[in-house]
Design a protein around this motif. Structure first.
Motif, PDB file in Angstrom:
ATOM      1  N   ASN A  48      13.454   5.584  -8.118  1.00 43.76           N
ATOM      2  CA  ASN A  48      13.681   5.210  -6.878  1.00 43.76           C
ATOM      3  C   ASN A  48      12.737   4.240  -6.083  1.00 43.76           C
ATOM      4  OD1 ASN A  48      15.224   5.597  -4.773  1.00 43.76           O
ATOM      5  ND2 ASN A  48      13.747   7.028  -3.656  1.00 43.76           N
ATOM      6  N   MET A  49      11.783   4.031  -6.742  1.00 48.08           N
ATOM      7  CA  MET A  49      10.709   3.092  -6.184  1.00 48.08           C
ATOM      8  C   MET A  49      11.156   1.866  -6.340  1.00 48.08           C
ATOM      9  SD  MET A  49       7.874   3.064  -4.159  1.00 48.08           S
ATOM     10  CE  MET A  49       7.197   4.850  -4.225  1.00 48.08           C
ATOM     11  N   GLN A  50      11.807   1.506  -7.312  1.00 44.22           N
ATOM     12  CA  GLN A  50      12.346   0.255  -7.577  1.00 44.22           C
ATOM     13  C   GLN A  50      13.014  -0.459  -6.441  1.00 44.22           C
ATOM     14  OE1 GLN A  50      14.910   0.269 -11.116  1.00 44.22           O
ATOM     15  NE2 GLN A  50      13.041   1.081 -12.653  1.00 44.22           N
TER      16      GLN A  50
ATOM     17  N   LEU B 221       0.729  -1.242  -0.029  1.00 42.14           N
ATOM     18  CA  LEU B 221       0.131   0.226  -0.181  1.00 42.14           C
ATOM     19  C   LEU B 221       0.771   1.273  -0.177  1.00 42.14           C
ATOM     20  CD1 LEU B 221      -2.987  -0.696   2.619  1.00 42.14           C
ATOM     21  CD2 LEU B 221      -3.062  -0.213  -0.129  1.00 42.14           C
ATOM     22  N   GLY B 222       2.030   1.214   0.847  1.00 43.38           N
ATOM     23  CA  GLY B 222       2.878   2.381   0.826  1.00 43.38           C
ATOM     24  C   GLY B 222       3.485   2.466  -0.567  1.00 43.38           C
ATOM     25  N   ILE B 223       3.975   1.599  -1.410  1.00 43.43           N
ATOM     26  CA  ILE B 223       4.372   1.675  -2.670  1.00 43.43           C
ATOM     27  C   ILE B 223       3.190   2.329  -3.715  1.00 43.43           C
ATOM     28  CG2 ILE B 223       5.058   0.564  -4.638  1.00 43.43           C
ATOM     29  CD1 ILE B 223       6.561  -1.525  -2.819  1.00 43.43           C
ATOM     30  N   VAL B 224       1.990   1.817  -3.431  1.00 44.24           N
ATOM     31  CA  VAL B 224       1.112   2.167  -4.581  1.00 44.24           C
ATOM     32  C   VAL B 224       0.510   3.826  -4.118  1.00 44.24           C
ATOM     33  CG1 VAL B 224      -1.448   2.042  -5.153  1.00 44.24           C
ATOM     34  CG2 VAL B 224       0.214  -0.026  -5.006  1.00 44.24           C
ATOM     35  N   SER B 225       0.619   4.045  -2.773  1.00 42.78           N
ATOM     36  CA  SER B 225       0.574   5.217  -2.422  1.00 42.78           C
ATOM     37  C   SER B 225       1.472   6.282  -2.901  1.00 42.78           C
ATOM     38  CB  SER B 225       0.398   5.506  -0.780  1.00 42.78           C
ATOM     39  OG  SER B 225       0.066   6.572  -0.346  1.00 42.78           O
ATOM     40  N   GLY B 226       2.538   5.980  -2.568  1.00 43.09           N
ATOM     41  CA  GLY B 226       3.791   6.744  -3.097  1.00 43.09           C
ATOM     42  C   GLY B 226       3.767   6.982  -4.891  1.00 43.09           C
ATOM     43  N   LEU B 227       3.425   5.942  -5.515  1.00 45.87           N
ATOM     44  CA  LEU B 227       3.073   6.101  -6.912  1.00 45.87           C
ATOM     45  C   LEU B 227       2.180   7.101  -7.566  1.00 45.87           C
ATOM     46  CD1 LEU B 227       3.786   2.561  -8.184  1.00 45.87           C
ATOM     47  CD2 LEU B 227       5.255   4.694  -8.409  1.00 45.87           C
ATOM     48  N   ILE B 228       0.990   7.293  -6.621  1.00 47.89           N
ATOM     49  CA  ILE B 228       0.036   7.793  -6.737  1.00 47.89           C
ATOM     50  C   ILE B 228       0.425   9.328  -6.549  1.00 47.89           C
ATOM     51  CG2 ILE B 228      -2.532   8.486  -5.684  1.00 47.89           C
ATOM     52  CD1 ILE B 228      -3.016   5.587  -5.301  1.00 47.89           C
ATOM     53  N   CYS B 229       1.012   9.434  -5.103  1.00 49.26           N
ATOM     54  CA  CYS B 229       1.621  10.774  -4.827  1.00 49.26           C
ATOM     55  C   CYS B 229       2.351  11.581  -6.109  1.00 49.26           C
ATOM     56  CB  CYS B 229       2.204  10.718  -3.756  1.00 49.26           C
ATOM     57  SG  CYS B 229       3.361  12.351  -3.219  1.00 49.26           S
TER      58      CYS B 229
END
Length: 229
Positions: A108-110, A60-68
């Protein structure tokens, strides 16, 4: 400016506020809440166990970051529409400094996906998990330079235009300095994070961004734009 144009301008301000709100909420969740629940920087074993046991929260943190980051791509474009009449060149600086951070953030999310790969492989490479989490943290440190720099032209344009209260523009300009102080502090001193001052240093940015977001969202933008050209 006729009544229809005034209404359109105010509504554009509310769209900017809505985009900003999504950026703020998803940013707080992905950059603040999730790490605080899962990551213990001094203990690789505990961090590994936390992520393995709360993998969905980590995802969820990853998805939330990508939405951000996605919404942050569109936010400066809407703000450009509002602030271009004040000073077109500064408005362009604002857009470029904001948007350049987006591909860095996505790449960076990788590092977080690498963490998931290790955990789902059934391995026990706890130190490797911490390595990728540290790489992600360093990536965020780099991108904070641009998260800070774009606030200065934004704050200046808001201050000069008076489309929302001028003090928010001042806070945003100070927020730029706040981000840069924290960047140089973390880059130059290994124990900077242990001093516990980064959240206080970042206070002008926090107040300025949340205040700007809420003002745009609730009040919209005033239509008395003052050109600084």
């Amino acid at each position: 400016m006729n009544q229809e144009s005034k209404l359109s301008f105010r509504n554009t301000g509310r769209i900017a506020g809505l985009l900003y709100l999504v950026v703020v909420i998803t940013g707080i969740f992905s950059l603040g809440y999730v790490p605080s629940k899962l990551i213990v920087w001094s203990d690789a074993a505990v961090t590994f166990t936390n992520i393995a046991n709360s993998e969905f929260l980590f995802r969820l943190g990853i998805v939330s970051g990508l939405i951000c980051y996605t919404f942050f791509l569109f936010l400066p474009l809407v703000l450009y529409k509002l602030l271009k009449p004040v000073h077109k060149t500064y408005a362009m600086y604002m857009v470029v400094l904001a948007i350049v951070s987006v591909p860095i953030s996505f790449i960076n999310m990788q590092n977080k996906f690498a963490v998931l790969s290790i955990i789902n492989s059934g391995g026990e490479e706890k130190d490797l998990v911490m390595f990728y989490l540290n790489q992600y943290d360093y990536g965020n440190l780099i991108v904070q330079v641009f998260w800070g720099l774009w606030l200065f032209p934004l704050g200046y344009l808001i201050f000069k235009s008076a489309i929302i209260p001028k003090f928010l523009g001042i806070l945003l300009m100070l927020g730029c300095v706040s981000y840069l102080i924290n960047f140089f502090g973390n880059a130059l001193f290994s124990n900077y994070s242990e001093l516990g001052i980064s959240s206080f240093v970042r206070l002008p940015a926090t107040l300025g961004e949340i205040g700007t977001c809420l003002w745009f969202l609730i009040m919209g933008a005033k239509n008395n734009v003052i050109s600084a050209d």
